[in-house]
Design a protein around this motif. Sequence first.
Motif, PDB file in Angstrom:
ATOM      1  N   THR A 131      -2.370  -7.772  -3.125  1.00  0.00           N
ATOM      2  CA  THR A 131      -2.633  -6.788  -4.490  1.00  0.00           C
ATOM      3  C   THR A 131      -3.753  -5.645  -4.399  1.00  0.00           C
ATOM      4  N   VAL A 132      -4.822  -5.962  -3.523  1.00  0.00           N
ATOM      5  CA  VAL A 132      -5.886  -5.141  -3.310  1.00  0.00           C
ATOM      6  C   VAL A 132      -5.174  -3.686  -2.584  1.00  0.00           C
TER       7      VAL A 132
ATOM      8  N   SER B  88       2.749   1.809  -3.492  1.00  0.00           N
ATOM      9  CA  SER B  88       1.863   2.418  -4.547  1.00  0.00           C
ATOM     10  C   SER B  88       1.609   3.821  -4.354  1.00  0.00           C
TER      11      SER B  88
ATOM     12  N   HIS C 113     -10.681  -0.384   1.781  1.00  0.00           N
ATOM     13  CA  HIS C 113      -9.429  -0.900   1.032  1.00  0.00           C
ATOM     14  C   HIS C 113      -9.756  -2.336   0.766  1.00  0.00           C
TER      15      HIS C 113
ATOM     16  N   HIS D 146       0.810  -1.042  -0.175  1.00  0.00           N
ATOM     17  CA  HIS D 146      -0.034   0.003   0.065  1.00  0.00           C
ATOM     18  C   HIS D 146       0.686   1.148  -0.044  1.00  0.00           C
TER      19      HIS D 146
ATOM     20  N   SER E 203      -3.993 -11.778  -2.630  1.00  0.00           N
ATOM     21  CA  SER E 203      -4.845 -11.087  -2.853  1.00  0.00           C
ATOM     22  C   SER E 203      -5.125  -9.730  -1.920  1.00  0.00           C
TER      23      SER E 203
ATOM     24  N   PHE F 149      -2.215  -2.761  -2.886  1.00  0.00           N
ATOM     25  CA  PHE F 149      -1.211  -1.858  -3.762  1.00  0.00           C
ATOM     26  C   PHE F 149      -2.056  -1.182  -4.849  1.00  0.00           C
ATOM     27  N   LEU F 150      -3.367  -1.710  -4.936  1.00  0.00           N
ATOM     28  CA  LEU F 150      -4.125  -1.006  -6.102  1.00  0.00           C
ATOM     29  C   LEU F 150      -4.968   0.013  -5.466  1.00  0.00           C
ATOM     30  N   SER F 151      -4.892   0.282  -4.412  1.00  0.00           N
ATOM     31  CA  SER F 151      -5.663   1.353  -3.766  1.00  0.00           C
ATOM     32  C   SER F 151      -4.903   2.212  -2.812  1.00  0.00           C
TER      33      SER F 151
END
Length: 206
Positions: free
Chosen positions: A123-124, A53, A103, A50, A120, A126-128
């Motif tokens: 990934t979640v 990113s 998140h 998190h 999972s 990192f993408l938020s």
Amino acid sequence: MNQIIFGSIALSVIHALIPSHWLPFVTIGKAQGWGLGQILRTTLLAGAAHTLSTTIFGLLASFAGFQLAENQHIIAQRVVPLLLLVLGIWFIMQHLRGDEHRHIDEKIVKGKSYKQLVFSLVTVMFLSPCFEISAYFLSAGTMGWMSVATIIIIYNILTIAGMLVMVALANHGINRLKVHWLNHNEQLITGLTLCCLAIFNFFIEL
């Protein structure tokens, strides 16, 4: 520079304390029967993803600030407070609309092994990324890359450490740790913090 450091510390601590950044790891870990070590490792990996990113986005803002270095004073005293204020008002409006800052959807646990679930979660997260700190990355960029590195260190260490501390505390007393009010009002708290920092940056030059 002191303004940036103070603001970055404040935002990083608030960022780490809001329940959406740590409570899901505790509830998921409890539901899966994980020990504290597994929960902390998962939190560390997801938290690092998190902040990574968010840092990448911040570096883009810093590059823009680097290109505008000759306007450092204007950015620090006008642009940064304006960005903080706009973000603060946006978070307050989200709270008033009843939108949750989330998140992780805890439904992702279904049918997954430990490794799949960790992947999972990472990934979640990192993408938020969170964008609250981006105004300080912009300002730091006008001062040079050493200033940017300082913000990166402050943000990453305080955010991840704060998440781990909150997970550890909640794991030892999740039923006694009163987070409902904080969870319900985290966007309001974030918004008010950003507005206060905007006023601080506008009127006070350290």
